[in-house]
Design a protein around this motif. Structure first.
Motif, PDB file in Angstrom:
ATOM      1  N   SER A  55      97.928  36.956  74.154  1.00 16.43           N
ATOM      2  CA  SER A  55      97.433  38.270  74.542  1.00 16.43           C
ATOM      3  C   SER A  55      97.766  38.547  75.993  1.00 16.43           C
ATOM      4  N   PHE A  92      96.084  39.969  79.233  1.00 18.16           N
ATOM      5  CA  PHE A  92      94.664  39.996  79.593  1.00 18.16           C
ATOM      6  C   PHE A  92      94.484  40.318  81.066  1.00 18.16           C
ATOM      7  N   GLN A 142      90.740  40.892  83.390  1.00 13.35           N
ATOM      8  CA  GLN A 142      89.281  41.011  83.336  1.00 13.35           C
ATOM      9  C   GLN A 142      88.835  42.274  84.072  1.00 13.35           C
ATOM     10  N   GLY A 193      90.096  46.920  74.328  1.00 17.15           N
ATOM     11  CA  GLY A 193      91.015  46.144  73.503  1.00 17.15           C
ATOM     12  C   GLY A 193      92.199  46.979  73.070  1.00 17.15           C
ATOM     13  N   ARG A 198      92.484  43.610  77.008  1.00 15.01           N
ATOM     14  CA  ARG A 198      93.051  42.487  76.279  1.00 15.01           C
ATOM     15  C   ARG A 198      93.888  43.061  75.151  1.00 15.01           C
ATOM     16  N   VAL A 230      85.811  37.604  74.774  1.00 18.74           N
ATOM     17  CA  VAL A 230      86.968  37.323  75.614  1.00 18.74           C
ATOM     18  C   VAL A 230      86.894  35.893  76.112  1.00 18.74           C
ATOM     19  N   GLU A 277      89.466  34.428  78.085  1.00 13.52           N
ATOM     20  CA  GLU A 277      90.116  34.268  79.387  1.00 13.52           C
ATOM     21  C   GLU A 277      89.258  34.903  80.477  1.00 13.52           C
TER      22      GLU A 277
END
Length: 801
Positions: A21, A23, A25, A31, A85, A107, A109
């Motif tokens: 994926s 990603f 934060q 998504g 993500r 999530v 990560e």
């Protein structure tokens, strides 16, 4: 770290899918699911696995660009950072389900400072419109309390059901509008016999169902429905190819995603199936993979609809900054780099000796000057939908009380429909998607379709390709349905006598196409009182009758005056009465012919004109005998008094009556239907029954007229003030001229014009007699009464004597 998170969040992650994926934060996570890799049969990739779909990868990058742009905007979501993500669905329901489960489970990560994984607040998905994918994703979102889903390319009309999918929205128009657009295109070009290729999923089934409902309103027939899917084996694809080869259709609609359709396209090109006009759904009309000169050999000239073209500022610089060296662990970037640049980036410690020097990157490669279509941001369509989807979510988060449905005008969560019409054209050896029109939905379910037809490149050239199962039935035949075939396939059989096909099947644009359905009674034609010709005959006939009646009243009122006495008032009144009947006679020729009217019109015409000419003959004989009586010892006038005049008139009329009685007794006129004039109508007219009798009536009237003309011509030099001979001569000349020209005109005139010619002859000859004989006398009586004296009438004769 995972155990600590489980304790804090009160849940334990039992397992996970190993899915790559993209990603980042953030305070609020969004998504994304995109079909970055395509799974299909018979992969011919030069790489260890299939290369990524560059369009789908660009969609994911446009999502990232939009999120970063929003994060930099201080007015939108201040003090809040959006994260993302993004996962790959591989364009299959199973992979999409795995991606959705991965997003819903939390999530992974996350940084060590985060006490609990931030939940996905919204989802941007998916490119496929299969209802199974939507059900999986939407049901999953509902279970894990994801607020809403916004799709950028799922256009299935089934997803507009707010009861089933209350949290589903999209930035692409529903297939309900695309079906209307495709049907409008079919209607515009008059195609009636179509083949259909659909994906064997809810996208294809719902799309074709909506399309079929629309085109059936125009009488269009579907010849076959071929079903394909990217996971089908080659046998099923070959079955569809054989279906196309065996069919007679020349126009085929492919309502299929590009990933499902591409294997079939390559097989069609391989088997050299050409001469077909293809109509594309928006799923593949602008797809880059099939837009090659090789595919163009069979699919050139394809027409289809796609979302409106837009641009995104600053996007190109963002795309050219993509590099695997920025983040070696970034998912999908290496595969993208290998596809676009042509070499695979290798980092220290990764080289295992299997890569050749030709496929390894040096590290100096750049995307700044790349001419790859990936960097063409002037023709964004689906990518702009991704951009709108991210901003729709941001605005909904910015105003918590604002539902995302309020951002979109349609109550079902669908945006308004606006499509560009795309035509595949080969320009300088490259396939171009040329925009040649628009389709716009308006209020009340109506639409506007604008096409630059003269610029379309058809598969068959510059002419619109026809698409008919059966050719148009010729005039005089009707459609006969072939058992077991669609209604567009029929034979043509001749219509029975008295009937004709109810419509023609000529091709017309902008108009609904009509077919010959059945034989109906032909249009019946006869001279009526309502049509202009009938009105004219009626008016002129009544005018002549009124003038005759008025003249008779004048003659009766002034019967003791010299002019009236000199012109034989009794014969004049008989003549005026016969003229009155002659003027009324044409009224029997108007209206639907019946047995009685057919007998009445011919016999009335013959008898009234025989009476009329008999009266003229009597007046002519009186003029001649009156002149001879002026000579001493001549007693002719005493032998031709009123009694003899009545005998001449009656005897000449009785002969005509006898002819008419024999005619009615032996072979009377009767109403008849005549088909020879036109294939589209039946002419109702009176058949004379006996042609000999009809021309005997005309011949007898002509004989009387010729006798009158000869006698009047011989008496033309009688004294002017007393003489009627020259007026009778002139009237008989007009009479004979009219009826001599009547015969060829009567024979050559078709249909109701035959009746019009006969009525014209009757009225013309009657007016000739009325004006030539009685107008001079009425002029003296009404305008020059000083000449209405015995001295004036006899003056000239006395001088000569």
């Amino acid at each position: 770290m995972q155990g600590k998170q489980s304790e804090i969040c009160g849940c334990e992650l039992l397992g996970k899918f190993n899915i790559s994926s993209l990603f980042k934060q953030g305070d609020i996570m969004i998504g994304g699911i995109f079909p970055i890799f395509n799974k299909e049969i018979n992969s011919t990739s030069m790489f260890d696995r299939d290369p990524p779909e560059v369009n789908s990868f660009r969609w994911s990058q446009e999502m990232i660009f939009s999120i970063e742009e929003i994060n930099k905007d201080p007015a939108l979501l201040p003090n809040i950072t959006l994260g993302y993500r993004i996962l790959n669905s591989c364009a299959t329901p199973i992979s999409a389900l795995r991606a959705a489960l991965t997003l819903a489970s939390g999530v992974e990560e996350i940084s060590s400072t985060s006490p609990c994984p931030p939940a996905i607040s919204a989802l941007i998905a998916e490119a496929e419109s299969s209802q199974s994918i939507a059900c999986y994703v939407c049901g999953l979102l509902k279970t894990f309390l994801v607020f809403f889903q916004v799709s950028y390319f799922s256009s299935c009309a089934c997803l507009s059901d707010r009861m089933k999918y209350p949290t589903y929205f999209r930035t692409i128009p529903s297939d309900y509008f695309q079906a209307k657009a495709l049907a409008a295109l079919v209607k515009r070009f008059g195609w009636q016999w179509l083949g259909v290729i659909q994906s064997d999923n809810d996208y294809g089934r719902n799309g074709i169902m909506a399309f079929t409902e629309e085109v059936q309103k125009f009488g269009v027939c579907i010849a076959f429905v071929g079903k394909i899917l990217r996971t089908y084996n080659m046998d099923k694809i070959l079955n569809v190819v054989e279906m196309i080869k065996q069919s007679t259709v020349k126009v085929i609609l492919a309502f299929v995603p590009e990933g499902d359709f591409y294997p079939l396209m390559t097989e069609i090109v391989k088997q050299n199936i050409t001469g077909i006009q293809w109509i594309a759904s928006e799923s593949w009309i602008t797809a880059p993979r099939p837009s090659t000169p090789e595919i163009y050999q069979a699919f050139g000239g394809t027409l289809g609809f796609i979302a409106k073209r837009m641009t995104i500022p600053n996007l190109q610089s963002f795309l050219t900054s993509i590099s695997p060296y920025k983040d070696p662990n970034a998912a999908f970037v290496r595969d993208f780099w290998e596809t676009v640049v042509g070499c695979r980036p290798v980092f220290p410690g990764e080289h295992d000796g299997t890569q050749t020097a030709n496929t390894m990157c040096t590290g100096n490669e750049t995307l700044l000057n790349s001419q790859h279509m990936f960097f063409n941001v002037t023709d964004l369509r689906i990518g702009y939908n991704v951009y709108k989807a991210v901003y729709s979510i941001a605005h909904a988060l910015h105003q918590p009380c604002l539902n995302i449905s309020e951002i979109q005008p349609n109550q079902n969560g669908d945006p308004p429909a606006y499509y560009d019409i795309i035509n595949w054209q080969l320009i300088n050896g490259e396939v171009h998607h040329v925009t040649l029109g628009q389709f716009v939905s308006v209020t009340n379910g109506d639409y506007k379709l604008i096409i630059q037809e003269e610029d379309i490149v058809w598969r068959t050239g510059k002419m619109v390709p026809p698409s008919l199962c059966s050719n148009v039935c010729p005039v005089g035949t009707r459609k006969a349905q072939i058992k077991g075939k669609p209604t567009c396939c029929f034979d043509c059989i001749s219509c029975a006598d008295g009937t004709i096909a109810n419509s023609t099947g000529l091709y017309q644009k902008l108009v609904v196409i009509y077919l010959i359905y059945e034989c109906v009674p032909k249009t019946i034609e006869f001279l009526t009182y309502q049509e202009p010709m009938g009105i004219a005959v009626t008016v002129v006939s009544l005018l002549g009758a009124s003038l005759s009646l008025a003249t008779m009243m004048i003659f009766i009122h002034y019967r003791e005056t010299p002019v009236i006495k000199a012109s034989n008032s009794e014969l004049s009144c008989f003549l005026l009465f016969s003229l009155l009947l002659c003027f009324l006679c044409p009224l029997t020729f108007i209206g639907r012919p019946t047995v009685w009217t057919c007998m009445l019109r011919q016999t009335t015409f013959g008898v009234t004109f025989a009476l009329c000419i008999s009266c003229v003959l009597g007046k002519t004989i009186v003029v001649v005998t009156a002149f001879k009586a002026t000579f001493p010892g001549n007693k002719v006038a005493t032998k031709f008094g009123p009694a003899q005049q009545r005998i001449i008139v009656c005897s000449c009329t009785v002969i005509q009556i006898l002819i008419c009685v024999l005619w009615l007794k032996l072979n009377p006129p009767f109403p008849d239907m005549v088909f020879r004039y036109s294939n589209k109508k039946v002419v109702l007219e009176c058949n004379p029954g006996s042609e000999a009798a009809f021309y005997a009536v005309l011949g007898y009237i002509g004989l009387l007229a010729i006798i009158c003309l000869v006698l009047a011509f011989l008496a033309r030099k009688l004294p002017d003030n007393f003489n009627e001979a020259k007026f009778i001569t002139f009237s008989m000349l007009i009479f004979c001229a009219v009826w001599i020209t009547f015969i060829p005109a009567y024979i050559s005139s078709p249909g109701k014009f035959t009746v019009a010619v006969e009525t014209f002859a009757i009225l013309s000859s009657a007016f000739g007699l009325l004006i030539c004989i009685f107008a001079p006398k009425c002029y003296i009586i009404m305008i020059k009464p000083e000449k209405n004296t015995k001295r004036h009438v006899m003056g000239k004769m006395s001088i000569q004597v």
